[in-house]
Design an enzyme around this catalytic site. Structure first.
Site, PDB file in Angstrom:
ATOM      1  N   GLU A 161       0.810  -1.270  -0.050  1.00 60.21           N
ATOM      2  CA  GLU A 161      -0.137  -0.002  -0.031  1.00 60.21           C
ATOM      3  C   GLU A 161       0.864   1.514  -0.124  1.00 60.21           C
ATOM      4  OE1 GLU A 161      -2.855  -0.430   3.427  1.00 60.21           O
ATOM      5  OE2 GLU A 161      -3.678  -2.300   2.134  1.00 60.21           O
ATOM      6  N   ASN A 202       2.238  -4.531  -3.375  1.00 55.91           N
ATOM      7  CA  ASN A 202       0.895  -5.151  -3.261  1.00 55.91           C
ATOM      8  C   ASN A 202      -0.016  -3.903  -2.834  1.00 55.91           C
ATOM      9  OD1 ASN A 202      -0.805  -7.434  -2.749  1.00 55.91           O
ATOM     10  ND2 ASN A 202      -0.858  -7.072  -0.603  1.00 55.91           N
ATOM     11  N   HIS A 238      -9.991  -6.211  -2.914  1.00 55.57           N
ATOM     12  CA  HIS A 238     -10.898  -6.153  -1.862  1.00 55.57           C
ATOM     13  C   HIS A 238     -12.180  -5.395  -2.337  1.00 55.57           C
ATOM     14  CE1 HIS A 238      -8.864  -7.707   1.687  1.00 55.57           C
ATOM     15  NE2 HIS A 238      -7.680  -6.911   1.458  1.00 55.57           N
ATOM     16  N   GLU A 267      -5.593 -10.914  -2.263  1.00 60.59           N
ATOM     17  CA  GLU A 267      -6.497 -10.684  -1.009  1.00 60.59           C
ATOM     18  C   GLU A 267      -7.969 -10.660  -1.159  1.00 60.59           C
ATOM     19  OE1 GLU A 267      -5.148  -7.668   1.783  1.00 60.59           O
ATOM     20  OE2 GLU A 267      -2.890  -7.903   1.223  1.00 60.59           O
TER      21      GLU A 267
HETATM   22  C1  XIL Z   1      -6.465  -7.111   7.788  1.00 60.04           C
HETATM   23  C2  XIL Z   1      -6.356  -8.518   8.699  1.00 60.04           C
HETATM   24  O1  XIL Z   1      -7.451  -9.366   7.783  1.00 60.04           O
HETATM   25  C3  XIL Z   1      -7.310  -8.023   9.972  1.00 60.04           C
HETATM   26  O2  XIL Z   1      -7.253  -9.230  10.884  1.00 60.04           O
HETATM   27  C4  XIL Z   1      -6.396  -6.960  10.654  1.00 60.04           C
HETATM   28  O3  XIL Z   1      -6.951  -6.588  11.822  1.00 60.04           O
HETATM   29  C5  XIL Z   1      -6.137  -5.668   9.645  1.00 60.04           C
HETATM   30  O4  XIL Z   1      -5.660  -6.032   8.687  1.00 60.04           O
HETATM   31  N1  XIL Z   1      -4.852  -5.034   3.514  1.00 60.04           N
HETATM   32  C6  XIL Z   1      -4.004  -5.730   3.639  1.00 60.04           C
HETATM   33  C7  XIL Z   1      -3.978  -6.733   4.705  1.00 60.04           C
HETATM   34  O5  XIL Z   1      -2.942  -5.728   2.993  1.00 60.04           O
HETATM   35  O6  XIL Z   1      -3.030  -6.821   5.659  1.00 60.04           O
HETATM   36  C8  XIL Z   1      -5.363  -6.603   5.738  1.00 60.04           C
HETATM   37  O7  XIL Z   1      -5.414  -7.532   6.724  1.00 60.04           O
HETATM   38  C9  XIL Z   1      -6.504  -6.389   4.806  1.00 60.04           C
HETATM   39  C10 XIL Z   1      -6.231  -5.080   3.950  1.00 60.04           C
END
Ligand code: XIL
Length: 347
Positions: A161, A202, A238, A267
């Site tokens: 990010e 990522n 997401h 993810e």
């Molecule tokens: C999230 C986890 O799933 C949660 O359990 C935690 O509290 C916060 O992070 N982008 C990412 C991940 O790269 O690391 C994040 O994971 C979700 C968003």
């Protein structure tokens, strides 16, 4: 029908004396329906899931996790707050637990993540650092963690990010203190510590083309041109039904492939405003099908990882109040229409 057939066949095998003994145990189950991992492997790809330490005591959960996917990502266990809770004091408990579990199930690991602005320990965020101090802190963290997992992970999300929505560098502690060069440094340090791990950048909201995804394209091209060890770009994916499907995903993956990079959906979840209805779940299923098909259509898209596989352990309800039902299995671990859609896409 399939199950009854399986039962009948098993009975025949037992009667014939074929199901007993070590030989029978070693043979593949002739009636087991192929898993998502099996289907993905036929395309030379993987199908993965994130998981997290607290849920590993749920045996019904771990049974499915151990059989359905061939790639595992620790949802939290390898983040900075977990692995270096005090400066210079490293704790591998959570990451190791997941790596060991994956190993027992012959699954690979996408490791996540080394450099991020979130989930950092207090010792790191609660004081000021000079550039040279922070650079040393970062180098030590990356080197120690990547060395610890050397040879045990398939890939690392090295930087997570790094960009804002408009394509400018996110004003993180790393960027503000070290400037944009921290990204190339992080990749080089990670490569030195494990030359075989595939190294990724990522991010989210880069599935469709746009300023943020363009920023990654520019950066990736520049890093490659300078010989920085970058292997891939991870698209978190997401997604949310209310924002529409990223229709340019496939073309976007392809333009990164053309830079000589792997891509991956890292993810995936597809959330919706609750309550979930039959219509929304059907729409969600087409999104899962389409994003999987997009990856399969692009040669260097290495695989798809969902951000856990069951709504029981999804991060969505806690982070997006009023939203949820984002994963292919429901809270009772029953497959949803999205699961069938994934199978169709992979068939
Ligand atoms: C999230 C986890 O799933 C949660 O359990 C935690 O509290 C916060 O992070 N982008 C990412 C991940 O790269 O690391 C994040 O994971 C979700 C968003």
């Amino acid at each position: 029908m399939r199950l009854r057939l399986a039962g009948a066949l098993a009975a025949v095998l037992v009667t014939a004396g074929l199901a007993a003994g070590p030989a029978a145990q070693a043979a593949p189950d002739p009636v087991r329906q192929p898993t998502l991992a099996d289907l993905a492997e036929r395309h030379g790809r993987y199908f993965g899931s994130a998981t997290d330490n607290p849920e590993l005591t749920d045996t019904a959960y771990t049974r499915l996790l151990g059989s359905e996917v061939d790639m595992i990502t620790p949802g939290n266990g390898m983040k900075w707050y977990a692995t270096e809770p005090q400066q210079g004091v490293f704790d591998w408990t959570d990451g190791d637990e997941i790596v060991d579990l994956a190993r027992r199930h012959h699954q690979k690991v996408r490791a996540h993540t080394l450099v991020w602005h979130s989930q950092l320990p207090d010792w790191l965020t609660s004081r000021q650092w000079t550039a040279s101090e922070l650079r040393a802190v970062l180098k030590k963290h990356i080197t120690t963690e990547v060395r610890h997992y050397r040879g045990k992970v398939y890939a690392w999300d090295v930087v997570n990010e790094a960009f804002d929505e408009d394509g400018s560098y996110r004003e993180t502690i790393w960027y503000k203190t070290l400037g944009p060069g921290y990204i190339a440094d992080a990749l080089r340090w990670a490569h030195q510590a494990d030359p075989h791990a595939r190294l990724y950048l990522n991010d989210y909201n880069i599935e469709a083309t746009g300023p943020k995804s363009d920023a990654y394209h520019r950066l990736a091209k520049d890093l490659k041109a300078r010989g920085v060890p970058l292997d891939g770009v991870g698209f978190q994916a997401h997604l949310a039904l209310q924002y529409g499907y990223p229709a340019t995903l496939e073309d976007n993956l392809r333009r990164f492939s053309r830079l000589g990079l792997d891509t991956a959906l890292t993810e995936v979840d597809v959330r919706m405003q609750l309550p979930a209805t039959e219509e929304k779940l059907a729409e969600q299923a087409t999104w899962y099908r389409d994003l999987t098909a997009a990856c399969l259509a692009v040669r260097r898209c290495a695989g798809v990882t969902i951000w856990d596989y069951t709504d029981k352990y999804s991060w969505i309800p806690a982070f997006f109040p009023g939203e949820g039902a984002a994963l292919p299995w429901d809270e009772e671990l029953r497959p949803k229409p999205a699961y069938q859609a994934l199978r169709e896409a992979l068939r």
